[in-house]
Enzyme design. Structure first.
Site, PDB file in Angstrom:
ATOM      1  N   ASP A 125      -4.263 -14.395  -3.382  1.00 41.63           N
ATOM      2  CA  ASP A 125      -4.837 -15.219  -4.073  1.00 41.63           C
ATOM      3  C   ASP A 125      -5.998 -14.610  -4.493  1.00 41.63           C
ATOM      4  OD1 ASP A 125      -6.717 -14.807  -2.003  1.00 41.63           O
ATOM      5  OD2 ASP A 125      -6.513 -16.607  -0.976  1.00 41.63           O
ATOM      6  N   ARG A 182       0.832  -1.240  -0.048  1.00 41.79           N
ATOM      7  CA  ARG A 182       0.073  -0.114  -0.017  1.00 41.79           C
ATOM      8  C   ARG A 182       0.770   1.168   0.064  1.00 41.79           C
ATOM      9  NH1 ARG A 182      -3.756   2.768   4.254  1.00 41.79           N
ATOM     10  NH2 ARG A 182      -5.191   3.793   3.045  1.00 41.79           N
ATOM     11  N   GLY A 213       4.736  10.936  -8.268  1.00 44.61           N
ATOM     12  CA  GLY A 213       5.211   9.633  -8.807  1.00 44.61           C
ATOM     13  C   GLY A 213       5.981   8.850  -7.719  1.00 44.61           C
ATOM     14  N   ASP A 225       8.704   8.238  -6.204  1.00 44.57           N
ATOM     15  CA  ASP A 225       9.873   8.605  -5.668  1.00 44.57           C
ATOM     16  C   ASP A 225      10.326   8.696  -4.346  1.00 44.57           C
ATOM     17  OD1 ASP A 225       8.010  10.499  -4.622  1.00 44.57           O
ATOM     18  OD2 ASP A 225       9.071  12.357  -5.418  1.00 44.57           O
ATOM     19  N   PRO A 256      -6.970   7.917  -4.155  1.00 47.97           N
ATOM     20  CA  PRO A 256      -8.339   7.725  -4.307  1.00 47.97           C
ATOM     21  C   PRO A 256      -8.877   7.385  -3.100  1.00 47.97           C
ATOM     22  CG  PRO A 256      -7.244   5.784  -5.556  1.00 47.97           C
ATOM     23  CD  PRO A 256      -5.923   6.972  -4.889  1.00 47.97           C
ATOM     24  N   SER A 284      -8.330 -15.259   4.419  1.00 48.06           N
ATOM     25  CA  SER A 284      -7.095 -15.499   3.746  1.00 48.06           C
ATOM     26  C   SER A 284      -6.448 -14.146   3.360  1.00 48.06           C
ATOM     27  CB  SER A 284      -7.087 -16.257   2.410  1.00 48.06           C
ATOM     28  OG  SER A 284      -7.798 -15.436   1.186  1.00 48.06           O
ATOM     29  N   ASP A 319     -10.015  -9.676   2.930  1.00 44.88           N
ATOM     30  CA  ASP A 319     -10.183 -10.913   2.134  1.00 44.88           C
ATOM     31  C   ASP A 319     -10.250 -12.033   3.539  1.00 44.88           C
ATOM     32  OD1 ASP A 319     -10.697 -13.073   0.842  1.00 44.88           O
ATOM     33  OD2 ASP A 319      -8.490 -13.276  -0.084  1.00 44.88           O
ATOM     34  N   HIS A 367      -6.226  -5.839  -2.485  1.00 42.57           N
ATOM     35  CA  HIS A 367      -6.948  -5.960  -1.248  1.00 42.57           C
ATOM     36  C   HIS A 367      -7.282  -7.428  -1.045  1.00 42.57           C
ATOM     37  CE1 HIS A 367      -8.431  -1.523  -1.694  1.00 42.57           C
ATOM     38  NE2 HIS A 367      -7.393  -1.617  -1.351  1.00 42.57           N
ATOM     39  N   ASN A 423      -3.430   7.310   7.762  1.00 42.88           N
ATOM     40  CA  ASN A 423      -2.090   7.050   7.297  1.00 42.88           C
ATOM     41  C   ASN A 423      -1.817   5.527   7.391  1.00 42.88           C
ATOM     42  OD1 ASN A 423      -1.952   6.497  10.070  1.00 42.88           O
ATOM     43  ND2 ASN A 423      -0.884   8.523  10.668  1.00 42.88           N
ATOM     44  N   HIS A 441       0.703   4.430  -2.667  1.00 43.65           N
ATOM     45  CA  HIS A 441       0.425   5.763  -2.582  1.00 43.65           C
ATOM     46  C   HIS A 441       1.697   6.553  -2.742  1.00 43.65           C
ATOM     47  CE1 HIS A 441      -2.652   5.374   1.187  1.00 43.65           C
ATOM     48  NE2 HIS A 441      -3.121   4.780   0.101  1.00 43.65           N
ATOM     49  N   SER A 450       8.482  10.035  -1.873  1.00 43.97           N
ATOM     50  CA  SER A 450       8.251  11.126  -1.126  1.00 43.97           C
ATOM     51  C   SER A 450       7.295  10.557  -0.058  1.00 43.97           C
ATOM     52  CB  SER A 450       7.531  12.101  -2.042  1.00 43.97           C
ATOM     53  OG  SER A 450       6.399  11.548  -2.585  1.00 43.97           O
TER      54      SER A 450
HETATM   55  C1  HEM Z   1      -8.558   1.616  -6.442  1.00 45.10           C
HETATM   56  C2  HEM Z   1      -8.541   2.691  -5.361  1.00 45.10           C
HETATM   57  C3  HEM Z   1      -8.188   2.276  -3.907  1.00 45.10           C
HETATM   58  C4  HEM Z   1      -8.638   2.539  -2.847  1.00 45.10           C
HETATM   59  C5  HEM Z   1     -10.007   3.617  -2.660  1.00 45.10           C
HETATM   60  C6  HEM Z   1      -8.044   2.034  -1.644  1.00 45.10           C
HETATM   61  C7  HEM Z   1      -8.494   2.189  -0.615  1.00 45.10           C
HETATM   62  C8  HEM Z   1      -7.813   1.485   0.634  1.00 45.10           C
HETATM   63  C9  HEM Z   1      -8.389   1.741   1.909  1.00 45.10           C
HETATM   64  C10 HEM Z   1      -9.416   2.780   2.647  1.00 45.10           C
HETATM   65  C11 HEM Z   1      -7.794   0.642   2.740  1.00 45.10           C
HETATM   66  C12 HEM Z   1      -7.891   0.670   4.172  1.00 45.10           C
HETATM   67  C13 HEM Z   1      -6.889   1.597   5.127  1.00 45.10           C
HETATM   68  C14 HEM Z   1      -7.401   1.319   6.480  1.00 45.10           C
HETATM   69  O1  HEM Z   1      -8.638   1.491   6.928  1.00 45.10           O
HETATM   70  O2  HEM Z   1      -6.355   1.218   7.345  1.00 45.10           O
HETATM   71  C15 HEM Z   1      -6.787  -0.051   1.963  1.00 45.10           C
HETATM   72  C16 HEM Z   1      -5.876  -0.855   2.323  1.00 45.10           C
HETATM   73  C17 HEM Z   1      -5.181  -1.564   1.405  1.00 45.10           C
HETATM   74  N1  HEM Z   1      -4.640  -1.062   0.088  1.00 45.10           N
HETATM   75 FE1  HEM Z   1      -6.101   0.106  -1.075  1.00 45.10          FE
HETATM   76  N2  HEM Z   1      -7.061   1.360  -2.171  1.00 45.10           N
HETATM   77  C18 HEM Z   1      -7.265   1.377  -3.636  1.00 45.10           C
HETATM   78  C19 HEM Z   1      -6.282   0.765  -4.349  1.00 45.10           C
HETATM   79  C20 HEM Z   1      -5.062   0.020  -3.949  1.00 45.10           C
HETATM   80  C21 HEM Z   1      -3.962  -0.325  -4.713  1.00 45.10           C
HETATM   81  C22 HEM Z   1      -3.620   0.000  -6.405  1.00 45.10           C
HETATM   82  C23 HEM Z   1      -2.986  -0.898  -4.045  1.00 45.10           C
HETATM   83  C24 HEM Z   1      -1.761  -1.769  -4.230  1.00 45.10           C
HETATM   84  C25 HEM Z   1      -1.268  -1.764  -5.393  1.00 45.10           C
HETATM   85  C26 HEM Z   1      -3.653  -1.162  -2.718  1.00 45.10           C
HETATM   86  C27 HEM Z   1      -3.179  -1.871  -1.796  1.00 45.10           C
HETATM   87  C28 HEM Z   1      -3.822  -1.776  -0.399  1.00 45.10           C
HETATM   88  C29 HEM Z   1      -3.183  -3.090   0.862  1.00 45.10           C
HETATM   89  C30 HEM Z   1      -2.306  -3.646   0.545  1.00 45.10           C
HETATM   90  C31 HEM Z   1      -4.121  -2.524   1.873  1.00 45.10           C
HETATM   91  C32 HEM Z   1      -3.906  -3.202   3.229  1.00 45.10           C
HETATM   92  C33 HEM Z   1      -3.181  -2.190   3.997  1.00 45.10           C
HETATM   93  C34 HEM Z   1      -2.674  -2.939   5.190  1.00 45.10           C
HETATM   94  O3  HEM Z   1      -3.103  -4.026   5.589  1.00 45.10           O
HETATM   95  O4  HEM Z   1      -1.988  -2.311   6.119  1.00 45.10           O
HETATM   96  N3  HEM Z   1      -5.051  -0.394  -2.606  1.00 45.10           N
HETATM   97  N4  HEM Z   1      -7.071   0.452   0.727  1.00 45.10           N
HETATM   98  C1  LIG Z   2      -0.966   8.408  12.215  1.00 46.86           C
HETATM   99  O1  LIG Z   2      -1.878   9.073  12.709  1.00 46.86           O
HETATM  100  C2  LIG Z   2      -1.966   8.862  14.071  1.00 46.86           C
HETATM  101  C3  LIG Z   2      -3.254   9.547  14.585  1.00 46.86           C
HETATM  102  O2  LIG Z   2      -3.900  10.600  13.779  1.00 46.86           O
HETATM  103  C4  LIG Z   2      -0.584   9.775  14.533  1.00 46.86           C
HETATM  104  O3  LIG Z   2      -0.757   9.877  16.125  1.00 46.86           O
HETATM  105  C5  LIG Z   2       0.530   9.078  14.181  1.00 46.86           C
HETATM  106  O4  LIG Z   2       1.610   9.864  14.195  1.00 46.86           O
HETATM  107  C6  LIG Z   2       0.395   9.115  12.630  1.00 46.86           C
HETATM  108  N1  LIG Z   2       1.526   8.288  11.804  1.00 46.86           N
HETATM  109  C7  LIG Z   2       2.253   8.604  11.090  1.00 46.86           C
HETATM  110  C8  LIG Z   2       3.340   7.872  10.418  1.00 46.86           C
HETATM  111  O5  LIG Z   2       2.310  10.005  10.593  1.00 46.86           O
END
Ligand code: HEM
Ligand SMILES: *[C@@H]1O[C@H](CO)[C@@H](O)[C@H](O)[C@H]1NC(C)=O
Ligand SMILES: *[C@@H]1O[C@H](CO)[C@@H](O)[C@H](O)[C@H]1NC(C)=O
Ligand SMILES: *[C@@H]1O[C@H](CO)[C@@H](O)[C@H](O)[C@H]1NC(C)=O
Ligand SMILES: *[C@@H]1O[C@H](CO)[C@@H](O)[C@H](O)[C@H]1NC(C)=O
Ligand SMILES: *[C@@H]1O[C@H](CO)[C@@H](O)[C@H](O)[C@H]1NC(C)=O
Length: 335
Positions: free
Chosen positions: A261, A67, A77, A79, A167, A256, A253, A197, A99, A71, A81
């Site tokens: 998968d 993720r 890009g 980079d 997004p 799993s 998911d 996801h 975050n 981002h 950042s």
């Molecule tokens: C299509 C638009 C996308 C949206 C709106 C979106 C939104 C989100 C949101 C809201 C979360 C949950 C964050 C949280 O509540 O902690 C999430 C998790 C995640 N997203 Fe997306 N995502 C998108 C596309 C992607 C893409 C393109 C990737 C990677 C190629 C990705 C990889 C992930 C992963 C791996 C997680 C799990 C993070 C974790 O377990 O720490 N997502 N995403």
């Molecule tokens: C993520 O957000 C929490 C609460 O908003 C904050 O305390 C924490 O420092 C943030 N983590 C990073 C890596 O910015």
């Protein structure tokens, strides 16, 4: 078997034809496989070894790395950042809510330290992130692919840009596609990259309006009708017990979430995608057809399409040549 092969060929071909996009590929030619072959021949091996050593002991970090790479690429890009700390009170991408967990940053800092020890000032943080994300997916049972390298690290990170350009989970198909197209990516990339996801977790407040307050009216019964009502009731009962819960986490998911998968696409077709942005893939005929074409398996079809789109995402607006720098520490620009 012949039928399976034919499906594989068809799906892959459709992705190639449908996915051609000048913008990111033009940028992409600036990168190449094995960029560090001469300057730091062991670079990719160092990253891979570290990931293979540490991800099995802390598998949830794999999703964080993936993720974070996403981002990173969507803001200024790919980079690195996203890895920069804020300075002098100005908040960086890192500070944007929701975050990313600190665990991923510490993990990358450790890999980067190993690389700096062997090849000081050679391997960019942006490449370390792209390689670590790829290798982590492999540890969770996903595909391996060659990652073009040669990215350089940016000097700027701005919180507001992350809020504007990553997004949102409430987006509909039109807005998601526009977001991806603004990065030179196309409809198939949206479909296959959303497959990320299949691993990881979400916090309740990323989707709780779908459980409690979909129209803004609130109260019992104001759930998103496009979410499986049995699943929604289960989430309200066992996970996100209040509309304001912002600490409980849910497997995207379920069952799993640590395995790369087809579970995401299969859940999606049962209307169990957690976000509106997940469900949105079923609201467009072409995207839905793509989802249906891979969900039945074999997983290798999805793996190949996902890998191809990851390479394309990894090329978005990259800095190369004399642009940017090779950061010595991923959290701060070289002083
Ligand atoms: C299509 C638009 C996308 C949206 C709106 C979106 C939104 C989100 C949101 C809201 C979360 C949950 C964050 C949280 O509540 O902690 C999430 C998790 C995640 N997203 Fe997306 N995502 C998108 C596309 C992607 C893409 C393109 C990737 C990677 C190629 C990705 C990889 C992930 C992963 C791996 C997680 C799990 C993070 C974790 O377990 O720490 N997502 N995403
Ligand atoms: C993520 O957000 C929490 C609460 O908003 C904050 O305390 C924490 O420092 C943030 N983590 C990073 C890596 O910015
Ligand atoms: C970046 O910020 C984190 C969290 O605030 C801090 O622990 C870390 O030391 C900072 N890194 C650098 C190199 O300043
Ligand atoms: C998608 O959402 C945007 C902004 O929320 C809205 O303006 C647009 O009408 C929506 N498109 C569709 C097809 O629902
Ligand atoms: C439900 O949504 C409306 C409109 O977005 C908002 O004003 C209200 O505070 C929300 N209710 C809850 C319980 O979150
Ligand atoms: C969660 O919500 C509480 C209460 O609204 C708030 O004080 C806290 O900062 C929130 N935490 C995060 C991580 O957003």
């Amino acid at each position: 078997m012949a039928a399976v092969a034919a499906v594989v060929a068809m799906v892959v071909l459709a992705a190639v034809v449908g996915g051609a996009s000048a913008a990111s590929e033009e940028e992409g030619w600036k990168l190449r496989q094995g960029f560090y072959e001469q300057s730091c021949p062991q670079a990719e091996q160092i990253v891979r070894h570290f990931v293979e050593q540490h991800v099995p002991r802390a598998p949830s970090v794999a999703a964080t790395l993936l993720r974070t790479h996403f981002h990173d690429c969507f803001v200024r890009g790919c980079d690195a950042s996203v890895l920069l700390n804020g300075t002098d009170g100005a908040e960086a991408e890192k500070d944007a809510a929701p975050n990313l967990t600190l665990r991923g940053f510490a993990f990358l800092d450790r890999v980067k330290a190993l690389l700096e020890h062997d090849c000081p000032g050679v391997v960019s943080c942006a490449d370390v992130l792209a390689l670590a994300a790829r290798d982590a997916i492999g540890v969770l049972g996903g595909p391996f692919w060659r990652v073009p390298t040669g990215r350089r690290d940016g000097l700027v990170s701005v919180k507001q840009e992350a809020l504007d350009q990553v997004p949102a989970p409430t987006m509909n198909f039109t807005d998601l596609l526009a977001s991806f197209q603004s990065k030179g990516l196309e409809l198939p990339d949206l479909v296959w990259l959303s497959g990320a996801h299949t691993i990881g977790i979400a916090h309740c407040d990323s989707f709780s309006e779908r459980l409690y307050n979909f129209t803004g009216r609130g109260g019992a019964g104001d759930a998103d009708p496009s979410l499986d009502p049995v699943y929604a009731a289960n989430l309200r009962r066992t996970k996100c017990a209040t509309p304001t819960d912002n600490t409980t986490i849910v497997e995207m998911d379920p069952g799993s979430f640590l395995t790369f998968d087809l579970g995401y696409y299969r859940g999606l077709l049962k209307r169990r995608g957690l976000f509106q942005s997940d469900h949105a893939l079923l609201t467009d005929a072409a995207a839905r057809a793509d989802v249906e074409s891979v969900a039945g398996g074999p997983p290798e079809v999805f793996f190949q399409l996902f890998a191809r789109s990851m390479v394309r995402m990894g090329m978005v607006d990259v800095k190369t040549g004399g642009e940017g720098e090779i950061r010595r520490h991923c959290a701060v620009v070289n002083g």
